[in-house]
Motif scaffolding. Structure first.
Motif, PDB file in Angstrom:
ATOM      1  N   PHE A 163       0.817  -1.215   0.000  1.00 15.74           N
ATOM      2  CA  PHE A 163       0.000   0.000   0.000  1.00 15.74           C
ATOM      3  C   PHE A 163       0.848   1.262   0.000  1.00 15.74           C
ATOM      4  O   PHE A 163       1.988   1.271   0.478  1.00 15.74           O
ATOM      5  CB  PHE A 163      -0.946   0.015   1.204  1.00 15.74           C
ATOM      6  CG  PHE A 163      -0.260   0.010   2.552  1.00 15.74           C
ATOM      7  CD1 PHE A 163       0.260   1.176   3.107  1.00 15.74           C
ATOM      8  CD2 PHE A 163      -0.168  -1.165   3.289  1.00 15.74           C
ATOM      9  CE1 PHE A 163       0.873   1.169   4.354  1.00 15.74           C
ATOM     10  CE2 PHE A 163       0.452  -1.189   4.548  1.00 15.74           C
ATOM     11  CZ  PHE A 163       0.970  -0.013   5.068  1.00 15.74           C
ATOM     12  N   LYS A 164       0.238   2.324  -0.555  1.00 14.24           N
ATOM     13  CA  LYS A 164       0.805   3.661  -0.408  1.00 14.24           C
ATOM     14  C   LYS A 164       0.371   4.265   0.921  1.00 14.24           C
ATOM     15  O   LYS A 164       1.160   4.891   1.616  1.00 14.24           O
ATOM     16  CB  LYS A 164       0.350   4.557  -1.561  1.00 14.24           C
ATOM     17  CG  LYS A 164       0.910   4.162  -2.925  1.00 14.24           C
ATOM     18  CD  LYS A 164       0.427   5.139  -3.998  1.00 14.24           C
ATOM     19  CE  LYS A 164       0.979   4.758  -5.370  1.00 14.24           C
ATOM     20  NZ  LYS A 164       0.498   5.687  -6.432  1.00 14.24           N
ATOM     21  N   LYS A 165      -0.905   4.074   1.229  1.00 15.56           N
ATOM     22  CA  LYS A 165      -1.453   4.545   2.504  1.00 15.56           C
ATOM     23  C   LYS A 165      -2.335   3.439   3.078  1.00 15.56           C
ATOM     24  O   LYS A 165      -2.859   2.591   2.332  1.00 15.56           O
ATOM     25  CB  LYS A 165      -2.299   5.809   2.315  1.00 15.56           C
ATOM     26  CG  LYS A 165      -1.535   7.011   1.763  1.00 15.56           C
ATOM     27  CD  LYS A 165      -0.608   7.588   2.802  1.00 15.56           C
ATOM     28  CE  LYS A 165       0.208   8.749   2.227  1.00 15.56           C
ATOM     29  NZ  LYS A 165      -0.599   9.908   1.837  1.00 15.56           N
ATOM     30  N   ALA A 166      -2.500   3.455   4.392  1.00 12.55           N
ATOM     31  CA  ALA A 166      -3.357   2.475   5.060  1.00 12.55           C
ATOM     32  C   ALA A 166      -4.146   3.151   6.169  1.00 12.55           C
ATOM     33  O   ALA A 166      -3.743   4.206   6.684  1.00 12.55           O
ATOM     34  CB  ALA A 166      -2.542   1.317   5.624  1.00 12.55           C
ATOM     35  N   VAL A 167      -5.271   2.544   6.505  1.00 11.70           N
ATOM     36  CA  VAL A 167      -6.123   3.049   7.589  1.00 11.70           C
ATOM     37  C   VAL A 167      -6.466   1.893   8.514  1.00 11.70           C
ATOM     38  O   VAL A 167      -6.921   0.833   8.057  1.00 11.70           O
ATOM     39  CB  VAL A 167      -7.425   3.675   7.044  1.00 11.70           C
ATOM     40  CG1 VAL A 167      -8.317   4.132   8.195  1.00 11.70           C
ATOM     41  CG2 VAL A 167      -7.114   4.835   6.123  1.00 11.70           C
ATOM     42  N   ILE A 168      -6.241   2.093   9.805  1.00 11.53           N
ATOM     43  CA  ILE A 168      -6.610   1.106  10.819  1.00 11.53           C
ATOM     44  C   ILE A 168      -7.977   1.506  11.368  1.00 11.53           C
ATOM     45  O   ILE A 168      -8.135   2.587  11.938  1.00 11.53           O
ATOM     46  CB  ILE A 168      -5.577   1.055  11.954  1.00 11.53           C
ATOM     47  CG1 ILE A 168      -4.188   0.733  11.391  1.00 11.53           C
ATOM     48  CG2 ILE A 168      -5.977   0.019  13.006  1.00 11.53           C
ATOM     49  CD1 ILE A 168      -3.065   0.957  12.394  1.00 11.53           C
ATOM     50  N   ALA A 169      -8.965   0.643  11.175  1.00 12.20           N
ATOM     51  CA  ALA A 169     -10.336   0.935  11.617  1.00 12.20           C
ATOM     52  C   ALA A 169     -10.936  -0.312  12.254  1.00 12.20           C
ATOM     53  O   ALA A 169     -12.071  -0.696  11.961  1.00 12.20           O
ATOM     54  CB  ALA A 169     -11.171   1.412  10.439  1.00 12.20           C
ATOM     55  N   THR A 170     -10.177  -0.930  13.146  1.00 13.85           N
ATOM     56  CA  THR A 170     -10.568  -2.224  13.708  1.00 13.85           C
ATOM     57  C   THR A 170     -11.489  -2.120  14.911  1.00 13.85           C
ATOM     58  O   THR A 170     -11.940  -3.141  15.441  1.00 13.85           O
ATOM     59  CB  THR A 170      -9.318  -3.029  14.093  1.00 13.85           C
ATOM     60  OG1 THR A 170      -8.436  -2.198  14.868  1.00 13.85           O
ATOM     61  CG2 THR A 170      -8.571  -3.493  12.855  1.00 13.85           C
ATOM     62  N   GLY A 171     -11.779  -0.900  15.375  1.00 17.81           N
ATOM     63  CA  GLY A 171     -12.793  -0.723  16.397  1.00 17.81           C
ATOM     64  C   GLY A 171     -12.396  -1.192  17.785  1.00 17.81           C
ATOM     65  O   GLY A 171     -11.223  -1.334  18.120  1.00 17.81           O
ATOM     66  N   ALA A 172     -13.422  -1.456  18.591  1.00 18.34           N
ATOM     67  CA  ALA A 172     -13.233  -1.891  19.974  1.00 18.34           C
ATOM     68  C   ALA A 172     -14.255  -2.976  20.275  1.00 18.34           C
ATOM     69  O   ALA A 172     -15.180  -3.219  19.505  1.00 18.34           O
ATOM     70  CB  ALA A 172     -13.385  -0.711  20.938  1.00 18.34           C
ATOM     71  N   ARG A 173     -14.089  -3.613  21.413  1.00 18.02           N
ATOM     72  CA  ARG A 173     -14.971  -4.724  21.790  1.00 18.02           C
ATOM     73  C   ARG A 173     -15.276  -4.642  23.275  1.00 18.02           C
ATOM     74  O   ARG A 173     -14.600  -3.931  24.035  1.00 18.02           O
ATOM     75  CB  ARG A 173     -14.294  -6.065  21.492  1.00 18.02           C
ATOM     76  CG  ARG A 173     -13.069  -6.324  22.347  1.00 18.02           C
ATOM     77  CD  ARG A 173     -12.318  -7.581  21.956  1.00 18.02           C
ATOM     78  NE  ARG A 173     -11.213  -7.857  22.871  1.00 18.02           N
ATOM     79  CZ  ARG A 173     -10.032  -7.261  22.805  1.00 18.02           C
ATOM     80  NH1 ARG A 173      -9.797  -6.347  21.871  1.00 18.02           N
ATOM     81  NH2 ARG A 173      -9.078  -7.573  23.670  1.00 18.02           N
ATOM     82  N   ALA A 174     -16.296  -5.376  23.686  1.00 16.34           N
ATOM     83  CA  ALA A 174     -16.593  -5.490  25.112  1.00 16.34           C
ATOM     84  C   ALA A 174     -15.456  -6.218  25.811  1.00 16.34           C
ATOM     85  O   ALA A 174     -14.903  -7.192  25.282  1.00 16.34           O
ATOM     86  CB  ALA A 174     -17.899  -6.244  25.305  1.00 16.34           C
ATOM     87  N   SER A 175     -15.084  -5.747  26.984  1.00 14.19           N
ATOM     88  CA  SER A 175     -14.013  -6.390  27.748  1.00 14.19           C
ATOM     89  C   SER A 175     -14.478  -6.647  29.173  1.00 14.19           C
ATOM     90  O   SER A 175     -15.420  -6.015  29.660  1.00 14.19           O
ATOM     91  CB  SER A 175     -12.754  -5.515  27.754  1.00 14.19           C
ATOM     92  OG  SER A 175     -12.996  -4.301  28.438  1.00 14.19           O
TER      93      SER A 175
END
Length: 467
Positions: A163-175
Protein backbone atom coordinates in the motif's frame (compact mmCIF):
# COMPACT_ATOMS: atom_id res chain seq x y z
CA UNK A 1 -15.83 -10.26 18.92
CA UNK A 2 -16.81 -13.90 18.44
CA UNK A 3 -18.82 -13.20 15.32
CA UNK A 4 -20.64 -16.54 15.47
CA UNK A 5 -22.60 -15.20 18.48
CA UNK A 6 -24.29 -12.68 16.18
CA UNK A 7 -25.74 -15.52 14.08
CA UNK A 8 -27.72 -17.22 16.86
CA UNK A 9 -30.35 -18.54 16.54
CA UNK A 10 -29.75 -20.08 13.12
CA UNK A 11 -33.00 -18.87 11.59
CA UNK A 12 -33.60 -17.55 8.08
CA UNK A 13 -32.85 -13.99 9.10
CA UNK A 14 -29.48 -14.71 10.68
CA UNK A 15 -28.56 -16.96 7.76
CA UNK A 16 -29.31 -14.05 5.42
CA UNK A 17 -27.29 -11.72 7.64
CA UNK A 18 -24.36 -14.15 7.55
CA UNK A 19 -24.53 -14.46 3.77
CA UNK A 20 -24.14 -10.69 3.51
CA UNK A 21 -21.53 -9.87 6.14
CA UNK A 22 -19.41 -13.03 6.28
CA UNK A 23 -20.36 -15.44 3.47
CA UNK A 24 -18.99 -18.90 4.15
CA UNK A 25 -18.19 -19.60 0.50
CA UNK A 26 -16.36 -16.34 -0.20
CA UNK A 27 -12.96 -16.57 -1.89
CA UNK A 28 -10.55 -13.68 -1.43
CA UNK A 29 -9.45 -11.99 -4.68
CA UNK A 30 -5.93 -11.92 -6.08
CA UNK A 31 -4.23 -8.80 -4.70
CA UNK A 32 -3.24 -5.90 -6.91
CA UNK A 33 0.45 -5.06 -7.18
CA UNK A 34 -0.06 -2.02 -4.97
CA UNK A 35 -3.07 -0.27 -3.45
CA UNK A 36 -3.59 3.44 -3.02
CA UNK A 37 -5.32 2.55 0.24
CA UNK A 38 -5.68 -0.56 2.38
CA UNK A 39 -8.30 -0.39 5.13
CA UNK A 40 -8.26 -2.85 8.03
CA UNK A 41 -11.69 -3.19 9.61
CA UNK A 42 -15.11 -3.04 7.95
CA UNK A 43 -17.13 -1.29 10.62
CA UNK A 44 -18.52 2.18 10.01
CA UNK A 45 -15.14 3.94 9.83
CA UNK A 46 -13.66 1.33 7.52
CA UNK A 47 -16.67 1.11 5.22
CA UNK A 48 -16.95 4.88 4.82
CA UNK A 49 -13.22 5.21 4.19
CA UNK A 50 -13.15 2.40 1.63
CA UNK A 51 -16.28 3.50 -0.24
CA UNK A 52 -15.30 7.17 -0.26
CA UNK A 53 -11.79 6.48 -1.52
CA UNK A 54 -12.98 4.04 -4.18
CA UNK A 55 -15.57 6.55 -5.33
CA UNK A 56 -12.77 9.02 -5.98
CA UNK A 57 -10.89 6.55 -8.15
CA UNK A 58 -8.45 5.07 -5.64
CA UNK A 59 -7.52 1.38 -5.79
CA UNK A 60 -8.72 0.12 -2.42
CA UNK A 61 -8.49 -3.10 -0.42
CA UNK A 62 -10.74 -3.73 2.59
CA UNK A 63 -9.79 -6.35 5.19
CA UNK A 64 -12.22 -7.76 7.77
CA UNK A 65 -11.65 -10.70 10.12
CA UNK A 66 -15.18 -10.75 11.52
CA UNK A 67 -18.38 -9.15 10.28
CA UNK A 68 -18.85 -6.50 7.62
CA UNK A 69 -20.81 -3.69 9.23
CA UNK A 70 -18.97 -4.04 12.55
CA UNK A 71 -20.67 -3.45 15.88
CA UNK A 72 -23.28 -0.98 14.61
CA UNK A 73 -25.06 -3.34 12.25
CA UNK A 74 -24.52 -6.61 14.04
CA UNK A 75 -24.39 -6.06 17.82
CA UNK A 76 -24.88 -2.35 18.42
CA UNK A 77 -27.02 0.45 17.02
CA UNK A 78 -29.27 -1.61 14.75
CA UNK A 79 -30.33 -4.48 17.05
CA UNK A 80 -30.52 -2.25 20.13
CA UNK A 81 -32.84 0.24 18.43
CA UNK A 82 -34.89 -2.70 17.14
CA UNK A 83 -35.78 -3.88 20.63
CA UNK A 84 -35.93 -0.36 22.08
CA UNK A 85 -38.70 0.38 19.57
CA UNK A 86 -40.58 -2.72 20.73
CA UNK A 87 -40.27 -1.64 24.36
CA UNK A 88 -41.51 1.86 23.51
CA UNK A 89 -44.56 0.35 21.83
CA UNK A 90 -45.30 -1.62 25.00
CA UNK A 91 -44.97 1.51 27.14
CA UNK A 92 -47.27 3.46 24.81
CA UNK A 93 -50.00 0.83 25.12
CA UNK A 94 -49.64 0.71 28.89
CA UNK A 95 -49.92 4.49 28.98
CA UNK A 96 -53.00 4.58 26.76
CA UNK A 97 -55.35 4.97 29.73
CA UNK A 98 -54.01 8.47 30.32
CA UNK A 99 -55.49 9.44 26.94
CA UNK A 100 -58.90 7.90 27.61
CA UNK A 101 -58.11 4.73 25.66
CA UNK A 102 -58.93 1.42 27.34
CA UNK A 103 -56.96 -1.76 26.69
CA UNK A 104 -59.24 -4.25 28.44
CA UNK A 105 -56.99 -7.28 28.37
CA UNK A 106 -53.80 -5.50 29.29
CA UNK A 107 -50.49 -5.89 27.47
CA UNK A 108 -49.02 -9.27 26.59
CA UNK A 109 -45.43 -9.25 25.37
CA UNK A 110 -44.15 -11.93 23.00
CA UNK A 111 -40.43 -11.48 23.51
CA UNK A 112 -39.54 -14.10 20.93
CA UNK A 113 -41.55 -12.26 18.27
CA UNK A 114 -39.99 -8.93 19.23
CA UNK A 115 -36.50 -10.39 18.83
CA UNK A 116 -37.51 -12.07 15.58
CA UNK A 117 -38.68 -8.71 14.24
CA UNK A 118 -35.30 -7.21 15.15
CA UNK A 119 -33.42 -10.01 13.39
CA UNK A 120 -35.62 -9.65 10.29
CA UNK A 121 -35.06 -5.91 10.04
CA UNK A 122 -31.34 -6.26 10.71
CA UNK A 123 -31.01 -8.80 7.92
CA UNK A 124 -33.00 -6.52 5.59
CA UNK A 125 -30.58 -3.68 6.28
CA UNK A 126 -27.42 -5.78 6.08
CA UNK A 127 -27.07 -5.77 2.29
CA UNK A 128 -25.89 -2.14 2.53
CA UNK A 129 -22.75 -3.39 4.33
CA UNK A 130 -22.35 -6.64 2.42
CA UNK A 131 -19.26 -8.13 0.83
CA UNK A 132 -21.10 -8.15 -2.49
CA UNK A 133 -21.97 -4.45 -2.39
CA UNK A 134 -18.44 -3.34 -1.59
CA UNK A 135 -16.97 -5.67 -4.16
CA UNK A 136 -19.33 -4.12 -6.71
CA UNK A 137 -17.92 -0.71 -5.76
CA UNK A 138 -14.58 -1.89 -7.13
CA UNK A 139 -13.07 -2.64 -3.72
CA UNK A 140 -11.02 -5.80 -3.19
CA UNK A 141 -12.57 -7.33 -0.07
CA UNK A 142 -10.43 -9.76 1.95
CA UNK A 143 -11.92 -11.81 4.80
CA UNK A 144 -9.42 -12.89 7.42
CA UNK A 145 -6.99 -11.57 10.02
CA UNK A 146 -4.91 -8.80 8.54
CA UNK A 147 -1.57 -7.90 10.06
CA UNK A 148 1.33 -5.66 9.16
CA UNK A 149 4.50 -7.24 7.80
CA UNK A 150 6.27 -3.92 7.14
CA UNK A 151 5.59 -0.20 7.15
CA UNK A 152 4.04 -0.51 3.69
CA UNK A 153 2.47 -3.97 3.53
CA UNK A 154 -0.26 -6.04 5.17
CA UNK A 155 -0.71 -9.78 4.99
CA UNK A 156 -4.09 -11.53 5.10
CA UNK A 157 -4.66 -15.24 4.67
CA UNK A 158 -1.16 -15.66 3.23
CA UNK A 159 -1.52 -12.87 0.66
CA UNK A 160 0.53 -9.69 0.73
CA UNK A 161 -1.18 -6.31 0.19
CA UNK A 162 1.28 -3.52 -0.61
CA UNK A 163 0.00 0.00 0.00
CA UNK A 164 0.81 3.66 -0.41
CA UNK A 165 -1.45 4.54 2.50
CA UNK A 166 -3.36 2.47 5.06
CA UNK A 167 -6.12 3.05 7.59
CA UNK A 168 -6.61 1.11 10.82
CA UNK A 169 -10.34 0.93 11.62
CA UNK A 170 -10.57 -2.22 13.71
CA UNK A 171 -12.79 -0.72 16.40
CA UNK A 172 -13.23 -1.89 19.97
CA UNK A 173 -14.97 -4.72 21.79
CA UNK A 174 -16.59 -5.49 25.11
CA UNK A 175 -14.01 -6.39 27.75
CA UNK A 176 -14.20 -7.97 31.17
CA UNK A 177 -13.98 -5.41 34.01
CA UNK A 178 -12.17 -6.41 37.24
CA UNK A 179 -15.20 -7.67 39.18
CA UNK A 180 -14.60 -10.49 41.69
CA UNK A 181 -16.19 -13.71 40.47
CA UNK A 182 -16.84 -12.52 36.90
CA UNK A 183 -14.58 -15.28 35.61
CA UNK A 184 -16.70 -17.94 37.36
CA UNK A 185 -19.99 -17.18 35.58
CA UNK A 186 -21.50 -16.90 32.14
CA UNK A 187 -22.65 -13.40 31.30
CA UNK A 188 -23.97 -11.31 28.43
CA UNK A 189 -22.37 -8.37 26.65
CA UNK A 190 -23.72 -6.37 23.72
CA UNK A 191 -22.09 -9.07 21.55
CA UNK A 192 -24.36 -11.82 22.85
CA UNK A 193 -27.41 -9.99 24.26
CA UNK A 194 -29.23 -9.80 20.94
CA UNK A 195 -29.11 -13.56 20.44
CA UNK A 196 -31.59 -14.09 23.29
CA UNK A 197 -34.87 -15.76 22.32
CA UNK A 198 -36.43 -15.97 25.81
CA UNK A 199 -37.02 -13.05 28.16
CA UNK A 200 -35.04 -13.36 31.41
CA UNK A 201 -37.44 -13.19 34.34
CA UNK A 202 -34.76 -11.43 36.33
CA UNK A 203 -31.95 -9.49 34.64
CA UNK A 204 -28.92 -7.94 36.27
CA UNK A 205 -27.18 -5.06 34.49
CA UNK A 206 -23.76 -3.79 35.54
CA UNK A 207 -23.04 -0.23 34.47
CA UNK A 208 -25.46 2.72 34.25
CA UNK A 209 -23.91 4.32 31.21
CA UNK A 210 -25.78 4.68 27.91
CA UNK A 211 -25.87 0.96 27.01
CA UNK A 212 -26.74 -0.13 30.53
CA UNK A 213 -29.56 2.40 30.89
CA UNK A 214 -31.01 1.74 27.44
CA UNK A 215 -31.11 -2.02 27.95
CA UNK A 216 -32.22 -1.89 31.60
CA UNK A 217 -35.26 0.22 30.70
CA UNK A 218 -35.98 -1.82 27.58
CA UNK A 219 -35.98 -5.19 29.34
CA UNK A 220 -37.98 -3.81 32.25
CA UNK A 221 -40.65 -2.59 29.84
CA UNK A 222 -40.66 -5.97 28.10
CA UNK A 223 -41.31 -7.70 31.43
CA UNK A 224 -38.01 -8.52 33.15
CA UNK A 225 -37.35 -7.64 36.75
CA UNK A 226 -34.22 -5.53 36.31
CA UNK A 227 -31.49 -4.71 38.81
CA UNK A 228 -29.11 -2.00 37.60
CA UNK A 229 -25.81 -1.76 39.48
CA UNK A 230 -23.65 1.35 39.20
CA UNK A 231 -20.48 2.14 41.16
CA UNK A 232 -21.03 5.91 41.02
CA UNK A 233 -24.00 7.94 42.20
CA UNK A 234 -27.08 8.01 39.99
CA UNK A 235 -26.91 7.15 36.30
CA UNK A 236 -24.96 8.47 33.31
CA UNK A 237 -22.47 10.42 35.46
CA UNK A 238 -20.95 12.21 32.45
CA UNK A 239 -24.24 13.79 31.38
CA UNK A 240 -26.18 16.81 32.61
CA UNK A 241 -27.37 15.56 35.99
CA UNK A 242 -30.72 17.35 35.84
CA UNK A 243 -31.42 15.36 32.69
CA UNK A 244 -30.04 12.13 34.14
CA UNK A 245 -32.35 12.54 37.14
CA UNK A 246 -35.42 12.79 34.90
CA UNK A 247 -34.43 9.59 33.12
CA UNK A 248 -33.66 7.81 36.39
CA UNK A 249 -37.14 8.65 37.67
CA UNK A 250 -38.75 7.33 34.48
CA UNK A 251 -36.69 4.15 34.66
CA UNK A 252 -37.88 3.65 38.23
CA UNK A 253 -41.48 4.07 37.03
CA UNK A 254 -40.76 1.38 34.44
CA UNK A 255 -39.61 -0.98 37.20
CA UNK A 256 -35.82 -0.70 37.08
CA UNK A 257 -34.29 -1.13 40.54
CA UNK A 258 -31.17 1.05 40.68
CA UNK A 259 -28.39 0.07 43.07
CA UNK A 260 -26.04 3.02 42.69
CA UNK A 261 -22.98 3.87 44.77
CA UNK A 262 -22.48 0.12 44.56
CA UNK A 263 -19.59 -1.25 46.61
CA UNK A 264 -18.06 -4.67 47.15
CA UNK A 265 -19.82 -6.21 44.16
CA UNK A 266 -19.18 -9.93 43.89
CA UNK A 267 -20.54 -12.48 41.44
CA UNK A 268 -20.89 -16.23 41.70
CA UNK A 269 -22.89 -19.08 40.11
CA UNK A 270 -26.33 -19.54 41.63
CA UNK A 271 -27.69 -22.97 42.55
CA UNK A 272 -30.45 -22.71 39.94
CA UNK A 273 -28.01 -21.95 37.12
CA UNK A 274 -28.36 -18.17 37.27
CA UNK A 275 -26.00 -15.57 38.69
CA UNK A 276 -25.76 -14.45 42.29
CA UNK A 277 -24.89 -10.80 42.88
CA UNK A 278 -23.93 -9.45 46.28
CA UNK A 279 -23.47 -5.68 46.53
CA UNK A 280 -23.79 -2.82 48.99
CA UNK A 281 -25.74 0.23 47.83
CA UNK A 282 -26.12 3.27 50.10
CA UNK A 283 -25.01 1.21 53.10
CA UNK A 284 -27.62 -1.50 52.48
CA UNK A 285 -26.49 -5.02 51.57
CA UNK A 286 -28.21 -6.87 48.71
CA UNK A 287 -28.04 -10.54 47.80
CA UNK A 288 -29.80 -11.02 44.44
CA UNK A 289 -30.09 -13.95 42.06
CA UNK A 290 -30.77 -13.20 38.39
CA UNK A 291 -31.35 -15.45 35.40
CA UNK A 292 -29.03 -13.46 33.14
CA UNK A 293 -26.39 -10.81 33.73
CA UNK A 294 -25.52 -8.07 31.22
CA UNK A 295 -22.10 -6.47 31.70
CA UNK A 296 -22.35 -3.02 30.13
CA UNK A 297 -19.00 -1.58 31.22
CA UNK A 298 -15.55 -2.06 29.78
CA UNK A 299 -14.28 -1.60 26.22
CA UNK A 300 -10.95 -2.66 24.76
CA UNK A 301 -9.39 -1.57 21.44
CA UNK A 302 -8.91 -4.28 18.81
CA UNK A 303 -5.14 -4.09 18.38
CA UNK A 304 -4.28 -7.74 18.99
CA UNK A 305 -2.90 -9.60 16.00
CA UNK A 306 -2.19 -6.48 13.94
CA UNK A 307 1.60 -6.55 14.55
CA UNK A 308 1.60 -2.78 14.75
CA UNK A 309 5.23 -2.70 15.82
CA UNK A 310 6.27 -4.01 12.39
CA UNK A 311 4.70 -0.91 10.85
CA UNK A 312 6.08 1.53 13.41
CA UNK A 313 2.62 2.29 14.79
CA UNK A 314 2.35 3.09 18.50
CA UNK A 315 -0.62 2.04 20.62
CA UNK A 316 -1.66 2.10 24.27
CA UNK A 317 -4.52 0.79 26.40
CA UNK A 318 -6.86 3.29 24.73
CA UNK A 319 -5.99 2.17 21.20
CA UNK A 320 -3.87 3.42 18.33
CA UNK A 321 -2.08 6.70 18.99
CA UNK A 322 -2.99 9.42 16.47
CA UNK A 323 -2.46 13.14 16.05
CA UNK A 324 -5.19 15.69 15.36
CA UNK A 325 -5.25 14.65 11.70
CA UNK A 326 -5.66 10.97 12.60
CA UNK A 327 -2.12 10.10 11.51
CA UNK A 328 -0.38 7.37 13.46
CA UNK A 329 3.32 7.40 14.28
CA UNK A 330 3.81 6.04 10.75
CA UNK A 331 3.03 9.00 8.49
CA UNK A 332 1.54 6.80 5.77
CA UNK A 333 -0.86 5.01 8.15
CA UNK A 334 -3.98 6.63 9.60
CA UNK A 335 -6.67 5.43 12.02
CA UNK A 336 -10.37 6.16 12.44
CA UNK A 337 -13.28 5.11 14.63
CA UNK A 338 -13.35 3.40 18.02
CA UNK A 339 -9.75 2.19 17.68
CA UNK A 340 -8.48 5.72 18.31
CA UNK A 341 -11.37 7.90 19.50
CA UNK A 342 -12.97 8.61 22.89
CA UNK A 343 -16.21 9.29 20.98
CA UNK A 344 -17.39 5.75 20.28
CA UNK A 345 -20.38 6.61 18.12
CA UNK A 346 -21.24 5.49 14.62
CA UNK A 347 -21.66 9.03 13.29
CA UNK A 348 -18.33 10.04 14.85
CA UNK A 349 -16.62 7.16 13.06
CA UNK A 350 -18.30 8.24 9.82
CA UNK A 351 -16.96 11.79 9.98
CA UNK A 352 -13.53 10.70 11.20
CA UNK A 353 -13.37 8.53 8.09
CA UNK A 354 -14.21 11.51 5.88
CA UNK A 355 -11.40 13.46 7.54
CA UNK A 356 -8.99 10.58 6.94
CA UNK A 357 -9.86 10.43 3.24
CA UNK A 358 -9.03 14.11 2.84
CA UNK A 359 -5.80 13.85 4.77
CA UNK A 360 -4.54 10.50 3.46
CA UNK A 361 -5.34 10.84 -0.23
CA UNK A 362 -5.34 14.59 -0.83
CA UNK A 363 -2.68 15.85 1.58
CA UNK A 364 -5.40 17.63 3.51
CA UNK A 365 -4.98 19.32 6.87
CA UNK A 366 -8.43 18.64 8.35
CA UNK A 367 -8.40 18.31 12.13
CA UNK A 368 -10.37 15.97 14.32
CA UNK A 369 -10.67 18.64 16.99
CA UNK A 370 -12.75 20.71 14.55
CA UNK A 371 -15.54 18.12 14.54
CA UNK A 372 -18.69 19.00 16.48
CA UNK A 373 -19.99 15.66 17.71
CA UNK A 374 -23.49 15.34 19.17
CA UNK A 375 -24.70 12.16 20.84
CA UNK A 376 -27.89 10.67 22.18
CA UNK A 377 -28.84 8.01 24.69
CA UNK A 378 -32.05 6.32 23.51
CA UNK A 379 -33.81 5.91 26.82
CA UNK A 380 -37.32 7.29 27.27
CA UNK A 381 -37.08 10.22 27.37
CA UNK A 382 -33.96 10.48 25.25
CA UNK A 383 -30.97 12.51 26.42
CA UNK A 384 -28.99 14.25 23.67
CA UNK A 385 -26.00 16.53 23.99
CA UNK A 386 -23.58 18.55 21.89
CA UNK A 387 -20.60 20.70 22.80
CA UNK A 388 -19.67 21.64 26.35
CA UNK A 389 -21.54 20.97 29.55
CA UNK A 390 -21.60 23.70 32.20
CA UNK A 391 -18.97 21.78 34.18
CA UNK A 392 -16.68 21.46 31.16
CA UNK A 393 -17.04 25.16 30.39
CA UNK A 394 -16.04 25.98 33.96
CA UNK A 395 -13.03 23.65 33.75
CA UNK A 396 -11.92 25.38 30.54
CA UNK A 397 -12.40 28.84 32.05
CA UNK A 398 -15.18 29.75 29.60
CA UNK A 399 -17.81 32.04 31.11
CA UNK A 400 -21.30 31.14 29.92
CA UNK A 401 -24.93 32.15 30.14
CA UNK A 402 -27.42 29.27 30.30
CA UNK A 403 -30.98 29.25 28.98
CA UNK A 404 -33.37 26.44 29.92
CA UNK A 405 -36.85 25.76 28.56
CA UNK A 406 -38.73 23.15 30.56
CA UNK A 407 -41.00 20.87 28.53
CA UNK A 408 -43.65 21.41 31.21
CA UNK A 409 -44.01 24.93 29.81
CA UNK A 410 -44.46 23.85 26.19
CA UNK A 411 -48.09 23.44 25.13
CA UNK A 412 -47.45 20.63 22.66
CA UNK A 413 -45.45 18.64 25.19
CA UNK A 414 -48.26 19.08 27.72
CA UNK A 415 -50.90 17.86 25.27
CA UNK A 416 -48.81 14.86 24.24
CA UNK A 417 -48.11 13.95 27.87
CA UNK A 418 -44.36 14.41 27.46
CA UNK A 419 -43.56 17.09 30.03
CA UNK A 420 -40.56 15.35 31.61
CA UNK A 421 -37.62 17.10 30.01
CA UNK A 422 -36.04 20.36 28.87
CA UNK A 423 -33.89 22.12 26.30
CA UNK A 424 -30.79 23.73 27.83
CA UNK A 425 -28.41 25.89 25.80
CA UNK A 426 -25.10 27.36 26.95
CA UNK A 427 -23.80 30.47 25.16
CA UNK A 428 -20.53 32.32 25.59
CA UNK A 429 -21.18 35.02 28.17
CA UNK A 430 -22.22 38.33 26.65
CA UNK A 431 -22.90 36.81 23.23
CA UNK A 432 -25.26 34.38 21.55
CA UNK A 433 -22.50 31.97 20.43
CA UNK A 434 -23.69 28.45 21.31
CA UNK A 435 -20.98 26.42 23.06
CA UNK A 436 -23.11 23.50 24.21
CA UNK A 437 -26.63 22.15 24.61
CA UNK A 438 -28.56 19.34 26.25
CA UNK A 439 -32.01 18.16 25.26
CA UNK A 440 -34.10 15.76 27.33
CA UNK A 441 -37.26 14.76 25.45
CA UNK A 442 -38.81 11.79 23.68
CA UNK A 443 -37.36 13.04 20.40
CA UNK A 444 -34.16 14.63 21.72
CA UNK A 445 -32.02 12.77 19.18
CA UNK A 446 -33.82 14.64 16.40
CA UNK A 447 -33.93 18.00 18.19
CA UNK A 448 -30.19 18.11 18.89
CA UNK A 449 -29.54 18.23 15.14
CA UNK A 450 -30.77 21.83 14.86
CA UNK A 451 -28.46 22.96 17.64
CA UNK A 452 -25.55 20.99 16.18
CA UNK A 453 -26.09 22.68 12.82
CA UNK A 454 -26.18 26.07 14.52
CA UNK A 455 -22.83 25.36 16.17
CA UNK A 456 -21.13 24.07 13.02
CA UNK A 457 -22.45 26.93 10.89
CA UNK A 458 -21.73 29.62 13.51
CA UNK A 459 -25.40 30.53 13.87
CA UNK A 460 -26.10 32.27 17.18
CA UNK A 461 -28.92 31.44 19.56
CA UNK A 462 -30.62 34.71 18.66
CA UNK A 463 -30.80 33.68 15.01
CA UNK A 464 -32.13 30.24 16.00
CA UNK A 465 -34.81 31.91 18.10
CA UNK A 466 -35.84 34.10 15.16
CA UNK A 467 -36.66 31.11 12.93
Amino acid sequence: MNYQEAFEPRDEYNLLLESHVHPADYVNPKPADRYNLVVIGAGTAGLVTAAGAAGMGAKVALVERGLMGGDCLNVGCVPSKGIISAARAVASVRNAGNFGIRVPDGVEVDFGKAMERMRRLRSDISHHDSVKRFSNLGIDVFLGQGHFVSDSAIEVEGQRLNFKKAVIATGARASAPPIPGLDTIEYLTNESLFSLTELPKRLGVIGAGPIGCEMAQTFARLGSEVFLVEAMHGIMPREDQDGATIIREQMADDGVKLLCCGKDLELSPADDGGVRMTVTSHEQAYDITVDQLLVAVGRAPNVEGLDLEKAGVDSNKKGVVVDDRYRTTNARIFAAGDICSPFQFTHAADFMARTVIRNALFMGRAKGSALVIPWCTYTSPELAHVGLTARQAEEKGIEIDTFTQEMSGVDRAILEGETGGFVRVHVRKGSDEIVGATVVANNAGDMIGSLSMAMTQKIGLGSVANV
